[in-house]
Scaffold this motif. Structure first.
Motif, PDB file in Angstrom:
ATOM      1  N   ILE A 210      68.377  24.073 -54.200  1.00 31.27           N
ATOM      2  CA  ILE A 210      69.381  24.955 -54.174  1.00 31.27           C
ATOM      3  C   ILE A 210      70.229  24.992 -55.616  1.00 31.27           C
ATOM      4  CG2 ILE A 210      71.927  25.404 -53.433  1.00 31.27           C
ATOM      5  CD1 ILE A 210      71.306  24.230 -50.548  1.00 31.27           C
ATOM      6  N   GLY A 211      70.178  23.700 -56.170  1.00 31.91           N
ATOM      7  CA  GLY A 211      70.583  23.727 -57.633  1.00 31.91           C
ATOM      8  C   GLY A 211      70.023  24.569 -58.496  1.00 31.91           C
ATOM      9  N   PHE A 212      68.456  24.526 -58.368  1.00 36.02           N
ATOM     10  CA  PHE A 212      67.736  25.437 -59.372  1.00 36.02           C
ATOM     11  C   PHE A 212      68.022  27.050 -59.170  1.00 36.02           C
ATOM     12  CE2 PHE A 212      64.768  21.829 -58.608  1.00 36.02           C
ATOM     13  CZ  PHE A 212      65.033  21.426 -59.765  1.00 36.02           C
ATOM     14  N   PHE A 213      68.469  27.490 -57.844  1.00 33.72           N
ATOM     15  CA  PHE A 213      68.822  28.845 -57.789  1.00 33.72           C
ATOM     16  C   PHE A 213      70.040  29.064 -58.366  1.00 33.72           C
ATOM     17  CE2 PHE A 213      65.462  28.509 -54.314  1.00 33.72           C
ATOM     18  CZ  PHE A 213      64.598  29.675 -54.774  1.00 33.72           C
ATOM     19  N   CYS A 214      71.077  28.175 -57.986  1.00 31.56           N
ATOM     20  CA  CYS A 214      72.309  28.143 -58.747  1.00 31.56           C
ATOM     21  C   CYS A 214      72.382  28.335 -59.996  1.00 31.56           C
ATOM     22  CB  CYS A 214      73.284  27.021 -58.354  1.00 31.56           C
ATOM     23  SG  CYS A 214      73.810  27.142 -56.771  1.00 31.56           S
ATOM     24  N   PHE A 215      71.422  27.577 -60.992  1.00 34.69           N
ATOM     25  CA  PHE A 215      71.205  27.835 -62.341  1.00 34.69           C
ATOM     26  C   PHE A 215      70.810  29.037 -62.647  1.00 34.69           C
ATOM     27  CE2 PHE A 215      68.982  27.202 -66.234  1.00 34.69           C
ATOM     28  CZ  PHE A 215      69.925  26.329 -66.986  1.00 34.69           C
ATOM     29  N   THR A 216      69.828  29.517 -61.946  1.00 32.45           N
ATOM     30  CA  THR A 216      69.417  31.090 -62.007  1.00 32.45           C
ATOM     31  C   THR A 216      70.481  32.080 -61.889  1.00 32.45           C
ATOM     32  OG1 THR A 216      67.173  30.611 -61.374  1.00 32.45           O
ATOM     33  CG2 THR A 216      67.600  32.877 -61.391  1.00 32.45           C
ATOM     34  N   LEU A 217      71.340  31.771 -61.238  1.00 33.34           N
ATOM     35  CA  LEU A 217      72.648  32.642 -60.598  1.00 33.34           C
ATOM     36  C   LEU A 217      73.449  32.637 -61.967  1.00 33.34           C
ATOM     37  CD1 LEU A 217      74.343  34.429 -58.910  1.00 33.34           C
ATOM     38  CD2 LEU A 217      75.088  32.306 -57.952  1.00 33.34           C
ATOM     39  N   GLY A 218      73.920  31.391 -62.330  1.00 35.21           N
ATOM     40  CA  GLY A 218      74.375  31.175 -63.542  1.00 35.21           C
ATOM     41  C   GLY A 218      73.879  31.993 -64.778  1.00 35.21           C
ATOM     42  N   PHE A 219      72.663  31.990 -65.046  1.00 32.75           N
ATOM     43  CA  PHE A 219      72.011  32.556 -66.207  1.00 32.75           C
ATOM     44  C   PHE A 219      72.024  34.125 -66.143  1.00 32.75           C
ATOM     45  CE2 PHE A 219      67.711  32.366 -68.604  1.00 32.75           C
ATOM     46  CZ  PHE A 219      68.016  32.792 -69.579  1.00 32.75           C
ATOM     47  N   LEU A 220      71.936  34.533 -64.625  1.00 36.47           N
ATOM     48  CA  LEU A 220      71.996  35.980 -64.376  1.00 36.47           C
ATOM     49  C   LEU A 220      73.368  36.563 -64.713  1.00 36.47           C
ATOM     50  CD1 LEU A 220      69.665  36.749 -61.219  1.00 36.47           C
ATOM     51  CD2 LEU A 220      69.539  37.772 -63.266  1.00 36.47           C
ATOM     52  N   MET A 225      78.669  39.773 -67.523  1.00 39.97           N
ATOM     53  CA  MET A 225      79.563  39.662 -68.379  1.00 39.97           C
ATOM     54  C   MET A 225      79.753  39.983 -69.454  1.00 39.97           C
ATOM     55  SD  MET A 225      80.993  36.000 -66.492  1.00 39.97           S
ATOM     56  CE  MET A 225      79.714  34.940 -66.992  1.00 39.97           C
ATOM     57  N   ALA A 226      78.818  39.578 -70.286  1.00 41.97           N
ATOM     58  CA  ALA A 226      78.627  39.966 -71.544  1.00 41.97           C
ATOM     59  C   ALA A 226      78.547  41.747 -71.746  1.00 41.97           C
ATOM     60  CB  ALA A 226      77.236  39.605 -72.409  1.00 41.97           C
ATOM     61  N   TYR A 227      77.980  42.269 -70.831  1.00 44.42           N
ATOM     62  CA  TYR A 227      77.899  43.732 -71.016  1.00 44.42           C
ATOM     63  C   TYR A 227      79.477  44.474 -70.645  1.00 44.42           C
ATOM     64  CZ  TYR A 227      76.470  48.518 -69.956  1.00 44.42           C
ATOM     65  OH  TYR A 227      76.421  50.173 -70.151  1.00 44.42           O
ATOM     66  N   ILE A 228      79.927  43.650 -69.749  1.00 42.32           N
ATOM     67  CA  ILE A 228      81.377  44.285 -69.484  1.00 42.32           C
ATOM     68  C   ILE A 228      82.295  43.999 -70.710  1.00 42.32           C
ATOM     69  CG2 ILE A 228      83.355  43.602 -67.822  1.00 42.32           C
ATOM     70  CD1 ILE A 228      81.575  43.179 -65.492  1.00 42.32           C
ATOM     71  N   ASN A 229      82.074  42.696 -71.433  1.00 46.50           N
ATOM     72  CA  ASN A 229      82.712  42.236 -72.532  1.00 46.50           C
ATOM     73  C   ASN A 229      82.399  42.860 -73.775  1.00 46.50           C
ATOM     74  OD1 ASN A 229      84.921  40.442 -73.380  1.00 46.50           O
ATOM     75  ND2 ASN A 229      83.314  39.456 -74.713  1.00 46.50           N
ATOM     76  N   ARG A 230      81.275  43.821 -73.848  1.00 44.94           N
ATOM     77  CA  ARG A 230      80.907  44.387 -74.894  1.00 44.94           C
ATOM     78  C   ARG A 230      82.010  45.138 -75.817  1.00 44.94           C
ATOM     79  NH1 ARG A 230      79.864  47.759 -71.134  1.00 44.94           N
ATOM     80  NH2 ARG A 230      79.781  50.350 -71.456  1.00 44.94           N
ATOM     81  N   GLY A 231      82.143  45.007 -76.977  1.00 45.12           N
ATOM     82  CA  GLY A 231      83.217  45.233 -77.800  1.00 45.12           C
ATOM     83  C   GLY A 231      84.414  44.611 -77.873  1.00 45.12           C
ATOM     84  N   ASN A 232      84.427  43.581 -77.157  1.00 44.72           N
ATOM     85  CA  ASN A 232      85.399  42.809 -77.066  1.00 44.72           C
ATOM     86  C   ASN A 232      84.940  41.558 -77.879  1.00 44.72           C
ATOM     87  OD1 ASN A 232      87.280  44.397 -75.648  1.00 44.72           O
ATOM     88  ND2 ASN A 232      86.503  43.741 -73.568  1.00 44.72           N
ATOM     89  N   SER A 233      86.246  40.557 -78.314  1.00 46.77           N
ATOM     90  CA  SER A 233      86.038  39.471 -78.821  1.00 46.77           C
ATOM     91  C   SER A 233      85.181  38.397 -78.059  1.00 46.77           C
ATOM     92  CB  SER A 233      87.292  38.613 -79.021  1.00 46.77           C
ATOM     93  OG  SER A 233      87.246  37.302 -79.911  1.00 46.77           O
TER      94      SER A 233
END
Length: 519
Positions: A210-220, A225-233
């Motif tokens: 379960i921990g390995f899949f959670c790590f993948t979820l965090g990576f994904l 989040m970065a795409y939503i935040n594009r153009g912002n600080s």
């Protein structure tokens, strides 16, 4: 008739006192069945891997060199073009495509800084992980316990990340990234150990995954989040991954149980009994019988990692194995942590490439989970390391002709490194006896992080020449994979508990090989 001797000797010998039930047997009898309470606790504990992955790879976006364009110059021609060296152009002849505050490179004017400066924050993070792993290694086994160590690590990681938002220069930013890595160092280990100690032996393997899949979820979650935040600080992105971690710490503090095994070993029997009762409310009769009517033999072991390391260094065969797996870990760690950081250097969409890399961890985990019983450790680890190295080098050689071919080769290389990462941890578990196994794993994880500490510097150098990033990655993991040839094969073999047992097994194997050679 073969069983008559033991039976007769039973009557000849005086009656022995009732054997004390071991701690493992007692706890297994209480929580062996996998209930909803344990499942939810395992999910909540393993969710720490999500924040761990986000903090590990956030610099892919915050420290990236943004794209730029040439400005229109009135009354004359500009020397600026798409292949120009930005450091040799007048400042007014070019501009960033996005606002300067989207990356530390553009905000602090680091586009012409040395590779040491631009790679310093990410390297500081991994060096913090290295130091934190050494300093905090024994606290979860000794004074703090698994749960408190997990909460403390997550809290330290989160608060340092929030303070990072107020960084005014690269030096303060790098120092806070070091503290962030220091706090993050034990999260994966604490989450894995605590989640598996809350369930019975039958379910430990499944819960550990379960921990390995959670790590993948965090990576994904990062590219989204970065795409939503594009153009912002870039500071906003740090807030997005830091604030939820504080609420997570509160949930773990009040909803998660401490490991009952650790409580018993530390002599806190009443707390251990209370924890087991709350985890198995439907089985009160077994709980009462297990702890109130059956004497329990308290177990003990050496929890000092440093004395265990001394044992590993004193035994020649153990030192030889440890050196080999640490060399392999250095190469695997450099590629595993370095490739995602170098995605900004490729001629492909950054958000998509990070998403594809995160998704490639899923088949790597599944292959390890379902086929580990059929894979030879030596040949598989060497094969995936060499494959990763070849594809990484081809990223530089062939990738120039097609961005799609380049990202395809990069994905194969990263997938192979992920699989080698998983295989190496399992291989290390089987190479060392129980008495020093945790210390050996800790040393290998340190080697993985140490390799990762060099990758940001290579990635920064690779912005000008890809040979210095992906080319070096490929050569290092390929060469570092070769020491596996000197290690014994462990698939299907017995796992020893003591150093003497392991030495005896190795001597038997050598004798068998010599006999076959003479024959």
């Amino acid at each position: 008739m073969a069983d008559s001797t033991p039976l007769l000797s039973e009557y000849d010998e005086p009656p022995e006192p009732k054997k004390l039930r071991s701690l493992d047997e007692t706890i297994e009898r209480c929580i062996g069945d996998f209930g909803w309470m344990q499942f939810l606790q395992a999910i909540l504990v393993s969710f720490a891997w999500v924040f761990d992955a986000q903090q590990t790879f956030i610099s892919v976006f915050t420290d990236a060199e943004p794209s730029w364009h040439c400005n229109q110059v009135e009354g004359g021609q500009s020397a600026c073009n798409s292949v120009s060296n930005i450091c040799q152009l007048p400042k007014n002849s070019w501009s960033w495509d996005l606002p300067a505050h989207t990356s530390i490179i553009s905000e602090w004017g680091l586009e012409c800084a040395s590779t040491f400066i631009t790679g310093l924050p990410a390297s500081s993070f991994f060096m913090g992980c290295l130091v934190g792993g050494l300093v905090l290694a024994t606290l979860a086994d000794s004074s703090l316990g698994r749960k408190n160590m997990l909460v403390l690590s997550c809290l330290m990681m989160s608060l340092s990340s929030i303070f990072t938002v107020f960084s005014s220069n690269i030096w303060i930013y790098s120092a806070l990234r070091f503290i962030n890595g220091f706090g993050r160092a034990t999260i994966g280990t604490c989450a894995l150990v605590l989640s598996t100690e809350l369930v019975g032996k039958r379910w430990r393997g499944q819960v550990g995954v379960i921990g390995f899949f959670c790590f993948t979820l965090g990576f994904l979650s990062l590219p989204l989040m970065a795409y939503i935040n594009r153009g912002n600080s870039w500071r906003t992105l740090y807030l997005w991954i830091s604030v939820p971690t504080i609420f997570y710490c509160i949930l773990v503090r009040f909803l998660v149980h401490e490991s009952p095994r650790w409580l018993f070993v530390r002599g806190r029997k009443e707390e251990a009994v209370s924890t087991l009762k709350s985890m198995a409310e439907a089985n009160q009769s077994i709980l009462t019988m297990s702890f109130s009517t059956v004497p329990i033999e308290q177990e003990s072991w050496n929890v000092d990692i440093y004395s265990s390391i001394k044992i590993l260094l004193d035994k020649r065969w153990a030192f030889r194995r440890l050196a080999a797996v640490m060399i392999i870990g250095f190469g695997v760690g450099m590629v595993y942590y370095g490739m995602p950081l170098g995605l900004g250097n490729l001629s492909f969409n950054l958000y998509l490439s990070v998403t594809f890399n995160a998704l490639s961890e899923l088949p790597a985990s599944l292959i390890t989970f379902f086929f580990i019983g059929k894979l030879n450790r030596k040949s598989s680890l060497l094969g995936f390391a060499v494959l990763s190295g070849i594809c990484s080098v081809l990223c530089v050689v062939i990738g120039k002709f097609s961005p799609f071919l380049q990202i395809g080769l990069e994905l194969v290389s990263f997938f192979s490194a992920c699989t080698a990462f998983n295989l190496q941890l399992i291989y290390t578990l089987e190479l060392f006896p129980t008495c020093v196994r945790n210390s050996a794993i800790s040393m290998v994880r340190q080697a993985l992080v140490f390799g990762g500490a060099f990758s940001p510097l290579l990635v920064a150098a690779g912005r000008k020449n890809e040979v210095l990033s992906y080319g070096v990655f490929g050569l290092v993991i390929g060469v570092c994979g070769l020491p596996v040839l000197g290690l014994p094969e462990t698939r299907g073999g017995t796992i020893c508990d003591t150093m003497d047992e392991e030495e005896h097994k190795e001597q038997e194997n050598k004798a068998a090989v010599n006999a076959m050679t003479l024959a």
